[in-house]
Design an enzyme around this catalytic site. Sequence first.
Site, PDB file in Angstrom:
ATOM      1  N   HIS A 139       0.741  -1.116  -0.071  1.00  0.00           N
ATOM      2  CA  HIS A 139       0.001  -0.115   0.216  1.00  0.00           C
ATOM      3  C   HIS A 139       0.742   1.311   0.201  1.00  0.00           C
ATOM      4  O   HIS A 139       0.770   2.123  -0.742  1.00  0.00           O
ATOM      5  CB  HIS A 139      -0.836  -0.075   1.286  1.00  0.00           C
ATOM      6  N   GLU A 140       1.999   1.237   0.916  1.00  0.00           N
ATOM      7  CA  GLU A 140       2.689   2.474   1.021  1.00  0.00           C
ATOM      8  C   GLU A 140       3.466   2.701  -0.165  1.00  0.00           C
ATOM      9  O   GLU A 140       4.003   3.758  -0.690  1.00  0.00           O
ATOM     10  CB  GLU A 140       3.564   2.624   2.378  1.00  0.00           C
TER      11      GLU A 140
ATOM     12  N   HIS B 241       1.744   4.653  -2.653  1.00  0.00           N
ATOM     13  CA  HIS B 241       2.039   6.143  -2.675  1.00  0.00           C
ATOM     14  C   HIS B 241       3.579   6.630  -3.074  1.00  0.00           C
ATOM     15  O   HIS B 241       3.678   7.721  -3.554  1.00  0.00           O
ATOM     16  CB  HIS B 241       1.797   6.431  -1.101  1.00  0.00           C
TER      17      HIS B 241
END
Length: 457
Positions: free
Chosen positions: A22-23, A26
């Site tokens: 997920h990170e 980003h």
Amino acid sequence: MSEFFGSVWWLIVTLGLLITFHEYGHFVIARRCGVKVLKFSVGFGPALWSRFDRHGTQFVVAAIPLGGYVKMLDTREVDGAVGPSGLAGAFDRKSVGARMAITAAGPAFNLIFTLAAFWLMFVIGKPDFLPVIGPVDHLAASSGFAPGDRITAIAGKPVETWTDASLSVLMASMDRRDLVVDVTDAGGASHQRTLALSKLPAEVDERELGTQIGLSPRQWPIPPVIGSVAPDSAASRAHLEAGDRIVAIGGDAIKDWREVPEAIQKHAAADHPLDLSVERAGQTLVLSVQPTLKPADAADGTGKPQWLLGIGARPVDPHYDATLRYGLLAAVPKAFGETWKQTRDTLGMLGRMVSGQASLKNLSGVITIAQAANSSAQLGPAWFLNFLAIISLSLAILNLLPIPILDGGGLLYYLIELIKGSPLSERVQVTGQYVGLVLLMALMSLALYNDILRNIS
């Protein structure tokens, strides 16, 4: 590995994989948009490991593996003069479109992970049970279902496994919606039967739905061998041991573990102990046990007091008789189909909880996730991939909720900025962050409370 340490380990593996992915979404899109990334952290709290790359980004693995973050350069957090070139890579100086892309990238990467995990699961092959009906009771019996019926379709959609069948029935039961079920009976004849879920009482607790519906899969023998004895229980006081094979209870011969609870309820009484015949090390022993009476609890599905010994069955390997396996290319549309189905079911469950059709008791927290991670890992790589895919999809959906502090809240802010031509005031944004934090903490607290109640009961 004990259940506790297994659950902790597989929770760390699960959260580590999904949070990192997920990170990374980003992070990689921020880099693509020219944003300077200051820190990439998996976990919170004290750093267990840290290093800097050539771009000056600090990569951290922290002690508390319950989240993560990507910290980007922001002019609002800069203290002192750095010159115009020093703020060139600031996140808040990028276009609204770039900021929206960076924010949406985390959930998007969770969705990519979900598709990849489902694809690999189908390539490896997920073992399951054929949708063959075993004992029937209650609503299923009155709707005409019989042992040996094989479910072929539900509401016109083909069914390949018992997991698919049970989930479809469970979702429809929450809506009290009748289901048309196509079956092939034990003799090979085809029938179409209606499972009259609309007749389920409105007040029935969701934990009792399975009992009230009365459908269960074809059953395989479970040896009546004790796998665990609870400390300070009736069984431990009577010196029962793990590995004992139960031969008889109150004079009734026991051939299968499923006969044990019924025999205990039949013969137990407050005024005399229960006689258990067990085989241990080649010898037959007769032990006297005084069961403990547990008060009536709706959670057990009976609503009646229960006599308990404090014993559990020895784990047995599942008798899988079906495998969902596809080739490298055929697994691609199957992965997309499964992702869509799980998305629809997850959003449907959220909608039911908001509208009150489903109880908030369905919310699960970190304890349940840890236990499910351990259980699925014990079932093999395909089942663990299935679990990872579902949790990753849930993270994507959760993060897209329009709650400040989550990615969805950020996207809402940027959408408003796009419409009105200027960003919301800093005061409004900060207030929203506090409101979002309170909402998120309330949800997490409720989920943890539900976890604790499940384990206590």
